[in-house]
Motif scaffolding. Sequence first.
Motif, PDB file in Angstrom:
ATOM      1  N   SER A  36      30.810  60.096  20.602  1.00 34.51           N
ATOM      2  CA  SER A  36      29.358  60.172  20.437  1.00 34.51           C
ATOM      3  C   SER A  36      28.796  61.462  21.027  1.00 34.51           C
ATOM      4  CB  SER A  36      28.689  58.975  21.116  1.00 34.51           C
ATOM      5  OG  SER A  36      28.846  59.050  22.533  1.00 34.51           O
ATOM      6  N   THR A  38      27.772  65.233  21.599  1.00 35.35           N
ATOM      7  CA  THR A  38      27.405  66.317  20.690  1.00 35.35           C
ATOM      8  C   THR A  38      27.334  67.645  21.439  1.00 35.35           C
ATOM      9  OG1 THR A  38      25.052  65.834  21.026  1.00 35.35           O
ATOM     10  CG2 THR A  38      26.132  64.809  19.122  1.00 35.35           C
ATOM     11  N   GLY A  78      20.394  70.240  17.701  1.00 35.30           N
ATOM     12  CA  GLY A  78      19.337  69.462  18.340  1.00 35.30           C
ATOM     13  C   GLY A  78      19.840  68.885  19.643  1.00 35.30           C
ATOM     14  N   ASP A  80      20.462  65.938  20.546  1.00 40.17           N
ATOM     15  CA  ASP A  80      21.498  64.920  20.348  1.00 40.17           C
ATOM     16  C   ASP A  80      22.151  65.013  18.981  1.00 40.17           C
ATOM     17  OD1 ASP A  80      21.106  63.576  22.893  1.00 40.17           O
ATOM     18  OD2 ASP A  80      19.218  62.823  22.066  1.00 40.17           O
ATOM     19  N   THR A  81      22.091  66.175  18.340  1.00 42.97           N
ATOM     20  CA  THR A  81      22.573  66.311  16.964  1.00 42.97           C
ATOM     21  C   THR A  81      23.450  67.547  16.813  1.00 42.97           C
ATOM     22  OG1 THR A  81      20.492  65.345  16.194  1.00 42.97           O
ATOM     23  CG2 THR A  81      21.886  66.392  14.538  1.00 42.97           C
ATOM     24  N   GLU A  82      24.541  67.389  16.082  1.00 41.68           N
ATOM     25  CA  GLU A  82      25.377  68.529  15.732  1.00 41.68           C
ATOM     26  C   GLU A  82      25.823  68.416  14.276  1.00 41.68           C
ATOM     27  OE1 GLU A  82      28.860  68.329  18.311  1.00 41.68           O
ATOM     28  OE2 GLU A  82      30.015  67.313  16.746  1.00 41.68           O
ATOM     29  N   VAL A 116      27.661  65.275  10.000  1.00 41.20           N
ATOM     30  CA  VAL A 116      26.545  65.284  10.945  1.00 41.20           C
ATOM     31  C   VAL A 116      26.804  64.183  11.959  1.00 41.20           C
ATOM     32  CG1 VAL A 116      24.069  64.995  11.276  1.00 41.20           C
ATOM     33  CG2 VAL A 116      24.921  66.128   9.215  1.00 41.20           C
ATOM     34  N   ARG A 117      26.729  64.535  13.252  1.00 43.76           N
ATOM     35  CA  ARG A 117      26.928  63.566  14.323  1.00 43.76           C
ATOM     36  C   ARG A 117      25.641  63.431  15.135  1.00 43.76           C
ATOM     37  NH1 ARG A 117      31.702  64.485  18.580  1.00 43.76           N
ATOM     38  NH2 ARG A 117      32.937  63.980  16.714  1.00 43.76           N
ATOM     39  N   GLU A 118      25.268  62.176  15.424  1.00 43.71           N
ATOM     40  CA  GLU A 118      24.077  61.890  16.217  1.00 43.71           C
ATOM     41  C   GLU A 118      24.469  61.044  17.418  1.00 43.71           C
ATOM     42  OE1 GLU A 118      19.908  62.038  17.070  1.00 43.71           O
ATOM     43  OE2 GLU A 118      21.081  63.080  15.536  1.00 43.71           O
ATOM     44  N   HIS A 119      24.085  61.518  18.602  1.00 47.82           N
ATOM     45  CA  HIS A 119      24.296  60.742  19.826  1.00 47.82           C
ATOM     46  C   HIS A 119      23.140  59.751  19.961  1.00 47.82           C
ATOM     47  CE1 HIS A 119      25.603  59.918  23.926  1.00 47.82           C
ATOM     48  NE2 HIS A 119      24.352  60.052  24.315  1.00 47.82           N
ATOM     49  N   GLY A 131      27.350  56.481  19.268  1.00 48.44           N
ATOM     50  CA  GLY A 131      26.866  57.477  18.322  1.00 48.44           C
ATOM     51  C   GLY A 131      27.168  57.071  16.905  1.00 48.44           C
ATOM     52  N   GLN A 133      28.295  59.051  12.932  1.00 45.10           N
ATOM     53  CA  GLN A 133      28.655  60.279  12.228  1.00 45.10           C
ATOM     54  C   GLN A 133      28.860  59.971  10.753  1.00 45.10           C
ATOM     55  OE1 GLN A 133      31.594  62.856  14.112  1.00 45.10           O
ATOM     56  NE2 GLN A 133      32.563  63.256  12.144  1.00 45.10           N
TER      57      GLN A 133
END
Length: 265
Positions: A36, A38, A78, A80-82, A116-119, A131, A133
């Motif tokens: 999770s 990022t 962002g 929490d975003t990658e 796209v991965r979001e924590h 998280g 993805q």
Amino acid sequence: MKTLFFGVLLMAAATPAMAQDEPRFCPTRPSLGGSSCTTEPGQVHFEFSTLDWQRDDRSDQRDDRIVAADLLARIGVGKDTEVQFGWTAFGHDRTRDKTTGQIDQVDGTGDISFAVREHLTGEKGKPFSAGIQAFVTVPTGRYPVGAGTWSAGGIIPVQYNLTEKLAVDFTAEADAAANQSGAGRHLAYSGIGGLRYKLTDDVSLYQELSVERDNDPSGHETHLLAASSIAWRPTKRFQIDLLGAFGLNRDTPDVRVISGGAILF
């Protein structure tokens, strides 16, 4: 040339961060499961496999697959975003028919993936994190190194720190996976459970068990895999790692060995 390349990477990793002394450096590798964590905004996290070898020995044939320079760039966009971009630069597949002795070999590049991965939850000092993805793979490679058609899927990783050194994690994944024929897609889903133990501040050990159901039209299979891995961080921005995995049933490839690392810029 390899010595020079890794020397440059190590020197770059040793360069101190301008903004902070403790960068957020959380490679997904060498774990089979997801994460999770990022990359921080404005930073680039680069992961690579130097060698990935897999052998599948069956009654009628033996298949050896070698992948070199399996590359993944993770870019923080962002808090929490990658976003992620992956590509397999070279793959070699060798199949030997045990009855006739005939050997078929294919060399080529692999597919390109976007993710796209979001924590979702979890802070430093808190035991629980989670998280999500989502990813899609574009067929740019040649089969069997590439899949031959697009695929997509979603990953949900969760982790709980039992102590400062010991953590348990679980990753659930569901995919619209490419058919082996290279045309169309089918459902594949998996669960990966693992333990992570920090032997020292620089060395971590991982033990994992993976169960995957693959409903390919050519034949439904259940893959059961056990893996052990180790990661060493000589600096706060550079990691070297090694993973060994072993198939636990007849549908699963017998053995897989992956070496590589990660660097944060």
